[in-house]
Design an enzyme around this catalytic site. Sequence first.
Site, mmCIF file in Angstrom:
data_model
loop_
_atom_site.group_PDB
_atom_site.id
_atom_site.type_symbol
_atom_site.label_atom_id
_atom_site.label_comp_id
_atom_site.label_asym_id
_atom_site.label_seq_id
_atom_site.Cartn_x
_atom_site.Cartn_y
_atom_site.Cartn_z
ATOM 1 N N ASP A 26 34.432 54.712 42.305
ATOM 2 C CA ASP A 26 34.713 54.553 43.731
ATOM 3 C C ASP A 26 34.045 55.686 44.512
ATOM 4 O O ASP A 26 34.038 56.844 44.082
ATOM 5 C CB ASP A 26 36.226 54.567 43.970
ATOM 6 C CG ASP A 26 36.590 54.040 45.349
ATOM 7 O OD1 ASP A 26 37.162 52.936 45.435
ATOM 8 O OD2 ASP A 26 36.300 54.733 46.358
ATOM 9 N N ASN A 82 44.304 45.408 45.756
ATOM 10 C CA ASN A 82 44.682 45.202 47.147
ATOM 11 C C ASN A 82 44.196 43.820 47.588
ATOM 12 O O ASN A 82 43.065 43.423 47.276
ATOM 13 C CB ASN A 82 44.068 46.291 48.030
ATOM 14 C CG ASN A 82 44.609 47.672 47.703
ATOM 15 O OD1 ASN A 82 45.764 47.814 47.314
ATOM 16 N ND2 ASN A 82 43.787 48.696 47.841
ATOM 17 N N HIS A 95 38.324 43.285 43.516
ATOM 18 C CA HIS A 95 38.072 44.451 42.662
ATOM 19 C C HIS A 95 39.395 45.009 42.171
ATOM 20 O O HIS A 95 40.406 44.963 42.878
ATOM 21 C CB HIS A 95 37.281 45.536 43.408
ATOM 22 C CG HIS A 95 37.814 45.849 44.778
ATOM 23 N ND1 HIS A 95 37.575 45.052 45.872
ATOM 24 C CD2 HIS A 95 38.594 46.862 45.222
ATOM 25 C CE1 HIS A 95 38.173 45.564 46.936
ATOM 26 N NE2 HIS A 95 38.812 46.669 46.554
HETATM 27 P P1 5GP Z 1 40.047 48.213 48.943
HETATM 28 O O1 5GP Z 1 40.511 49.056 50.086
HETATM 29 O O2 5GP Z 1 39.280 46.992 49.435
HETATM 30 O O3 5GP Z 1 41.098 47.869 47.944
HETATM 31 O O4 5GP Z 1 39.033 49.113 48.130
HETATM 32 C C1 5GP Z 1 37.689 49.230 48.432
HETATM 33 C C2 5GP Z 1 37.197 50.458 47.739
HETATM 34 O O5 5GP Z 1 35.795 50.423 47.729
HETATM 35 C C3 5GP Z 1 37.606 51.752 48.443
HETATM 36 O O6 5GP Z 1 38.360 52.567 47.537
HETATM 37 C C4 5GP Z 1 36.291 52.390 48.836
HETATM 38 O O7 5GP Z 1 36.292 53.784 48.703
HETATM 39 C C5 5GP Z 1 35.305 51.716 47.898
HETATM 40 N N1 5GP Z 1 33.981 51.570 48.425
HETATM 41 C C6 5GP Z 1 33.632 51.082 49.651
HETATM 42 N N2 5GP Z 1 32.302 51.075 49.793
HETATM 43 C C7 5GP Z 1 31.784 51.553 48.631
HETATM 44 C C8 5GP Z 1 30.452 51.775 48.175
HETATM 45 O O8 5GP Z 1 29.467 51.517 48.866
HETATM 46 N N3 5GP Z 1 30.305 52.274 46.922
HETATM 47 C C9 5GP Z 1 31.369 52.553 46.125
HETATM 48 N N4 5GP Z 1 31.125 53.046 44.906
HETATM 49 N N5 5GP Z 1 32.647 52.355 46.516
HETATM 50 C C10 5GP Z 1 32.848 51.857 47.761
#
Ligand code: 5GP
Length: 109
Positions: A26, A82, A95
């Site tokens: 992440d 989530n 994810h």
């Molecule tokens: P969500 O909030 O949708 O459950 O999690 C999305 C996750 O994706 C977040 O923890 C965020 O930090 C991660 N994330 C968003 N954009 C990127 C990216 O471009 N690269 C990586 N490695 N992680 C990302």
Amino acid sequence: MFCKMVSGEIPVTRLYDDADCMAFADIHPQAPVHVLVIPKEHLQSTAHAEASHGPLLGKLMAAAAVVAKGQGLSGGYRLVVNTGDDGGQTVGHLHVHVLGGRHMGWPPG
Ligand code: 5GP
């Protein structure tokens, strides 16, 4: 957007990679280990999953366990999925967060 990680358009170091799933760190880690495991097939969220996605969801969980083991999380870890706005989902490609390396409190905030 995670489809671009699958295609390679956005390069990431693959911590896990098989025919159906891949994993990468992440970008904003919330724990010493914070890895995202994704299906290569685009599926927006668990709310968009149908019965036919069952095998893929199983593979995702199995991949997450392999990732956790590979990261040395022998003391335990947390898997988080989530879903939707109220669930805190910010990226519309399913994810699984693999979080570990510190004690996880409960309930989460
Ligand atoms: P969500 O909030 O949708 O459950 O999690 C999305 C996750 O994706 C977040 O923890 C965020 O930090 C991660 N994330 C968003 N954009 C990127 C990216 O471009 N690269 C990586 N490695 N992680 C990302």
